[in-house]
Design an enzyme around this catalytic site. Structure first.
Site, PDB file in Angstrom:
ATOM      1  N   ASP A   1      44.966  56.960  12.699  1.00 34.06           N
ATOM      2  CA  ASP A   1      44.990  55.862  13.660  1.00 34.06           C
ATOM      3  C   ASP A   1      43.868  54.883  13.341  1.00 34.06           C
ATOM      4  O   ASP A   1      42.687  55.211  13.489  1.00 34.06           O
ATOM      5  CB  ASP A   1      44.816  56.468  15.065  1.00 34.06           C
ATOM      6  CG  ASP A   1      44.878  55.442  16.180  1.00 34.06           C
ATOM      7  OD1 ASP A   1      44.835  54.227  15.906  1.00 34.06           O
ATOM      8  OD2 ASP A   1      44.966  55.879  17.337  1.00 34.06           O
ATOM      9  N   ILE A   2      44.222  53.689  12.938  1.00 29.31           N
ATOM     10  CA  ILE A   2      43.233  52.681  12.542  1.00 29.31           C
ATOM     11  C   ILE A   2      42.305  52.319  13.700  1.00 29.31           C
ATOM     12  O   ILE A   2      41.163  51.953  13.490  1.00 29.31           O
ATOM     13  CB  ILE A   2      43.922  51.436  11.946  1.00 29.31           C
ATOM     14  CG1 ILE A   2      42.924  50.579  11.159  1.00 29.31           C
ATOM     15  CG2 ILE A   2      44.639  50.626  13.032  1.00 29.31           C
ATOM     16  CD1 ILE A   2      43.557  49.510  10.306  1.00 29.31           C
TER      17      ILE A   2
ATOM     18  N   GLY B   1      53.869  47.945  17.166  1.00 33.60           N
ATOM     19  CA  GLY B   1      53.214  48.611  16.037  1.00 33.60           C
ATOM     20  C   GLY B   1      51.709  48.595  16.114  1.00 33.60           C
ATOM     21  O   GLY B   1      51.114  48.752  17.181  1.00 33.60           O
TER      22      GLY B   1
ATOM     23  N   ASP C   1      49.666  46.157  15.803  1.00 32.01           N
ATOM     24  CA  ASP C   1      49.182  45.021  16.593  1.00 32.01           C
ATOM     25  C   ASP C   1      49.047  45.423  18.061  1.00 32.01           C
ATOM     26  O   ASP C   1      47.998  45.219  18.686  1.00 32.01           O
ATOM     27  CB  ASP C   1      50.158  43.851  16.426  1.00 32.01           C
ATOM     28  CG  ASP C   1      49.663  42.548  17.031  1.00 32.01           C
ATOM     29  OD1 ASP C   1      48.464  42.436  17.340  1.00 32.01           O
ATOM     30  OD2 ASP C   1      50.491  41.633  17.182  1.00 32.01           O
TER      31      ASP C   1
ATOM     32  N   THR D   1      54.837  46.218   6.748  1.00 30.79           N
ATOM     33  CA  THR D   1      55.777  47.283   6.403  1.00 30.79           C
ATOM     34  C   THR D   1      56.507  47.882   7.601  1.00 30.79           C
ATOM     35  O   THR D   1      57.424  48.672   7.422  1.00 30.79           O
ATOM     36  CB  THR D   1      55.076  48.425   5.641  1.00 30.79           C
ATOM     37  OG1 THR D   1      54.067  48.989   6.481  1.00 30.79           O
ATOM     38  CG2 THR D   1      54.474  47.914   4.345  1.00 30.79           C
TER      39      THR D   1
END
Length: 170
Positions: free
Chosen positions: A11-12, A33, A35, A119
């Protein structure tokens, strides 16, 4: 340069880096997503600051504070929607990486994390996008020592393994 590029699965929004890159839409006002995940994790202040930026064009990048995220900054970039490779999608995606890295350098960011831009809902083929990402990050690091670590954040084991494989070819 490979030792400066780290592939991670996860998880970024949880990474402790100077900046995370948001695969944003042109409005910069949140979406689905990564964002949406970044906006939810950062809190309402991110949305307010993004409103002041008046959007962002495809391939460009803008920076905000990160608010409730572990990172200090969010670099928002708008990737291209995949059509059929006849609309300069590769070049626009490459610009996302170049412009995000240039902005990070200007802001004196030392560690940065990228998601797999375009993607998801934008439909860019994962292998093609990953080759562009690795190439652009590598090209930047060859000529710039300002950034110490670049994290390529993958969602799922298959994306992680593919990114590792592509990175190994550089």
């Amino acid at each position: 340069m490979k030792n400066k590029i780290i592939v991670v699965e996860g998880d970024i929004t949880k990474l402790q880096v100077d900046a995370i890159v948001n695969a944003a839409n042109r409005s910069l006002l949140g979406g689905g997503g990564v964002d949406g995940a970044i906006h939810r994790a950062a809190g309402a202040e991110l949305l307010e600051e993004c409103r002041s930026l008046k959007g962002c064009e495809t391939g460009e990048a803008k920076i905000t504070k990160a608010y409730n995220l572990c990172a200090k900054w969010v670099i928002h970039t708008v990737g291209p929607v995949w059509r059929d490779s006849t609309c300069q999608e590769d070049e626009f995606l490459a610009r996302c990486y170049r412009n995000s890295l240039a902005l990070a350098k200007k802001q004196e960011i030392k560690t940065i994390a990228f998601p797999a831009i375009s993607t998801g809902a934008y439909g860019f083929p994962m292998d093609r996008a990953t080759k562009i990402a690795v190439k652009e990050v590598n090209n930047f690091l060859v000529t710039n020592s300002s950034i110490e670590k670049v994290f390529l954040v993958c969602l799922g084991q298959s994306a992680y393994k593919m990114t590792q494989r592509i990175l190994g070819k550089f």
